[in-house]
Design a protein around this motif. Structure first.
Motif, mmCIF file in Angstrom:
data_model
loop_
_atom_site.group_PDB
_atom_site.id
_atom_site.type_symbol
_atom_site.label_atom_id
_atom_site.label_comp_id
_atom_site.label_asym_id
_atom_site.label_seq_id
_atom_site.Cartn_x
_atom_site.Cartn_y
_atom_site.Cartn_z
ATOM 1 N N ILE A 1 0.066 13.142 9.148
ATOM 2 C CA ILE A 1 -0.247 12.353 7.950
ATOM 3 C C ILE A 1 1.038 11.823 7.317
ATOM 4 O O ILE A 1 1.111 10.651 6.930
ATOM 5 N N ILE A 2 2.055 12.659 7.216
ATOM 6 C CA ILE A 2 3.327 12.226 6.635
ATOM 7 C C ILE A 2 3.958 11.120 7.480
ATOM 8 O O ILE A 2 4.408 10.098 6.949
ATOM 9 N N ILE A 3 3.983 11.305 8.788
ATOM 10 C CA ILE A 3 4.563 10.286 9.676
ATOM 11 C C ILE A 3 3.790 8.976 9.557
ATOM 12 O O ILE A 3 4.387 7.906 9.400
ATOM 13 N N GLY A 4 2.466 9.057 9.621
ATOM 14 C CA GLY A 4 1.637 7.853 9.545
ATOM 15 C C GLY A 4 1.740 7.154 8.202
ATOM 16 O O GLY A 4 1.907 5.929 8.131
ATOM 17 N N ALA A 5 1.657 7.911 7.123
ATOM 18 C CA ALA A 5 1.729 7.315 5.786
ATOM 19 C C ALA A 5 3.092 6.678 5.546
ATOM 20 O O ALA A 5 3.185 5.563 5.015
ATOM 21 N N ASN A 6 4.155 7.351 5.951
ATOM 22 C CA ASN A 6 5.495 6.803 5.793
ATOM 23 C C ASN A 6 5.629 5.487 6.567
ATOM 24 O O ASN A 6 6.159 4.504 6.050
ATOM 25 N N TRP A 7 5.130 5.468 7.776
ATOM 26 C CA TRP A 7 5.213 4.276 8.632
ATOM 27 C C TRP A 7 4.448 3.109 8.007
ATOM 28 O O TRP A 7 4.975 2.000 7.894
ATOM 29 N N ILE A 8 3.234 3.368 7.577
ATOM 30 C CA ILE A 8 2.403 2.301 6.998
ATOM 31 C C ILE A 8 2.974 1.813 5.669
ATOM 32 O O ILE A 8 3.147 0.605 5.461
ATOM 33 N N ILE A 9 3.280 2.718 4.770
ATOM 34 C CA ILE A 9 3.772 2.328 3.440
ATOM 35 C C ILE A 9 5.104 1.592 3.547
ATOM 36 O O ILE A 9 5.299 0.550 2.912
ATOM 37 N N ARG A 10 6.018 2.126 4.356
ATOM 38 C CA ARG A 10 7.324 1.486 4.503
ATOM 39 C C ARG A 10 7.180 0.046 5.005
ATOM 40 O O ARG A 10 7.820 -0.866 4.488
ATOM 41 N N ASN A 11 6.329 -0.162 6.007
ATOM 42 C CA ASN A 11 6.162 -1.510 6.564
ATOM 43 C C ASN A 11 5.411 -2.437 5.614
ATOM 44 O O ASN A 11 5.724 -3.625 5.531
ATOM 45 N N LEU A 12 4.425 -1.908 4.892
ATOM 46 C CA LEU A 12 3.725 -2.740 3.910
ATOM 47 C C LEU A 12 4.682 -3.190 2.799
ATOM 48 O O LEU A 12 4.616 -4.343 2.346
ATOM 49 N N LEU A 13 5.560 -2.304 2.370
ATOM 50 C CA LEU A 13 6.546 -2.667 1.349
ATOM 51 C C LEU A 13 7.481 -3.773 1.845
ATOM 52 O O LEU A 13 7.820 -4.697 1.101
ATOM 53 N N VAL A 14 7.882 -3.686 3.099
ATOM 54 C CA VAL A 14 8.767 -4.714 3.658
ATOM 55 C C VAL A 14 8.036 -6.049 3.775
ATOM 56 O O VAL A 14 8.542 -7.083 3.339
ATOM 57 N N ILE A 15 6.844 -6.034 4.339
ATOM 58 C CA ILE A 15 6.121 -7.271 4.624
ATOM 59 C C ILE A 15 5.643 -7.957 3.350
ATOM 60 O O ILE A 15 5.821 -9.169 3.196
ATOM 61 N N PHE A 16 5.041 -7.200 2.442
ATOM 62 C CA PHE A 16 4.405 -7.824 1.275
ATOM 63 C C PHE A 16 5.258 -7.826 0.005
ATOM 64 O O PHE A 16 5.156 -8.746 -0.800
ATOM 65 N N ALA A 17 6.086 -6.819 -0.178
ATOM 66 C CA ALA A 17 6.894 -6.759 -1.401
ATOM 67 C C ALA A 17 8.363 -7.107 -1.133
ATOM 68 O O ALA A 17 9.152 -7.172 -2.063
ATOM 69 N N HIS A 18 8.719 -7.294 0.121
ATOM 70 C CA HIS A 18 10.102 -7.584 0.525
ATOM 71 C C HIS A 18 11.069 -6.533 -0.004
ATOM 72 O O HIS A 18 12.169 -6.842 -0.440
ATOM 73 N N TYR A 19 10.604 -5.278 0.030
ATOM 74 C CA TYR A 19 11.436 -4.144 -0.382
ATOM 75 C C TYR A 19 11.728 -3.307 0.856
ATOM 76 O O TYR A 19 10.814 -2.828 1.526
ATOM 77 N N ASP A 20 13.011 -3.152 1.156
ATOM 78 C CA ASP A 20 13.415 -2.418 2.350
ATOM 79 C C ASP A 20 14.521 -1.442 1.980
ATOM 80 O O ASP A 20 15.689 -1.818 1.867
ATOM 81 N N TYR A 21 14.148 -0.173 1.783
ATOM 82 C CA TYR A 21 15.122 0.838 1.380
ATOM 83 C C TYR A 21 16.209 1.022 2.429
ATOM 84 O O TYR A 21 17.366 1.154 2.112
ATOM 85 N N ILE A 22 15.832 1.010 3.690
ATOM 86 C CA ILE A 22 16.810 1.212 4.760
ATOM 87 C C ILE A 22 17.630 -0.061 4.973
ATOM 88 O O ILE A 22 18.826 0.003 5.205
ATOM 89 N N GLY A 23 16.983 -1.212 4.914
ATOM 90 C CA GLY A 23 17.704 -2.476 5.024
ATOM 91 C C GLY A 23 17.827 -3.044 6.425
ATOM 92 O O GLY A 23 18.573 -4.001 6.635
ATOM 93 N N ASP A 24 17.107 -2.493 7.396
ATOM 94 C CA ASP A 24 17.242 -2.941 8.767
ATOM 95 C C ASP A 24 16.321 -4.092 9.160
ATOM 96 O O ASP A 24 16.626 -4.847 10.069
ATOM 97 N N VAL A 25 15.158 -4.233 8.513
ATOM 98 C CA VAL A 25 14.205 -5.263 8.949
ATOM 99 C C VAL A 25 13.949 -6.342 7.915
ATOM 100 O O VAL A 25 13.242 -7.310 8.216
ATOM 101 N N ILE A 26 14.505 -6.229 6.754
ATOM 102 C CA ILE A 26 14.245 -7.223 5.700
ATOM 103 C C ILE A 26 14.705 -8.612 6.140
ATOM 104 O O ILE A 26 14.112 -9.629 5.748
ATOM 105 N N LYS A 27 15.714 -8.682 7.001
ATOM 106 C CA LYS A 27 16.214 -9.972 7.468
ATOM 107 C C LYS A 27 15.144 -10.771 8.219
ATOM 108 O O LYS A 27 15.186 -11.990 8.251
ATOM 109 N N TYR A 28 14.175 -10.079 8.790
ATOM 110 C CA TYR A 28 13.091 -10.763 9.507
ATOM 111 C C TYR A 28 12.005 -11.267 8.567
ATOM 112 O O TYR A 28 11.220 -12.120 8.931
ATOM 113 N N TRP A 29 11.935 -10.717 7.359
ATOM 114 C CA TRP A 29 10.825 -11.031 6.447
ATOM 115 C C TRP A 29 11.250 -11.798 5.202
ATOM 116 O O TRP A 29 10.413 -12.125 4.366
ATOM 117 N N SER A 30 12.502 -12.079 5.036
ATOM 118 C CA SER A 30 12.970 -12.800 3.845
ATOM 119 C C SER A 30 12.793 -14.301 3.992
ATOM 120 O O SER A 30 12.877 -14.870 5.006
#
Length: 159
Positions: A130-159
């Motif tokens: 559950i932790i792995i799945g939730a982290n994966w889904i939430i992290r990617n939803l934040l990047v795709i829809f909110a353009h928030y990327d804590y790690i900073g590795d994929v935001i360049k593809y979505w900006s």
């Protein structure tokens, strides 16, 4: 002629043997971790766990479920537990669960099995999934829809 007698183990003995085997594995992992931690803290020793870019990120431009794990371990070793959780919460969860079971099994062996302090429960694995799945889904939803990327590795593809 002497016949070799087969020793038939009860289920309880088999369980104890399996538990002991896992305890030994845990002890080896603990010793290696202590050595690594000591080298890391004293000599700034580092091991690169990912010499190449994550294929999941390269192909799909989103994080894989394990992304941030190496950074989470680094932050955990530096006692920055909140940062570790932000990078990948499974590291802190794994440390807590493994520590809990290891201490419980140590107490069980000290009492020579007179009392079992900790028993394995399926919820620990379900919790990890559950932790792995939730982290994966939430992290990617934040990047795709909110353009928030804590790690900073994929935001360049979505900006």
């Amino acid at each position: 002629k002497e016949k070799k007698e087969k020793k038939i183990l009860t289920q309880e003995q088999k369980d104890k043997n399996e538990t002991l085997a896992w305890y030994i594995v845990g002890t080896v992992v603990l010793i290696v971790s202590i050595i690594y931690f000591t080298l890391y803290k004293i000599y700034d020793f580092k091991v690169s766990f990912s010499p190449i870019d994550c294929g999941f990120v390269t192909i799909f431009h989103v994080y894989c479920p394990g992304c941030g794990g190496t950074r989470a371990i680094r932050e955990f070793l530096n006692f920055h537990f909140i940062k570790s959780i932000a990078y990948n919460p499974i590291v802190v969860y794994g440390a807590i669960v493994c520590g809990y079971y290891y201490i419980g099994q140590t107490l069980t062996y000290i009492t020579k099995w007179k009392k079992t302090f900790v028993k394995f429960h399926d919820w620990t694995l379900w919790g990890a999934l559950i932790i792995i799945g939730a982290n994966w889904i939430i992290r990617n939803l934040l990047v795709i829809f909110a353009h928030y990327d804590y790690i900073g590795d994929v935001i360049k593809y979505w900006s």
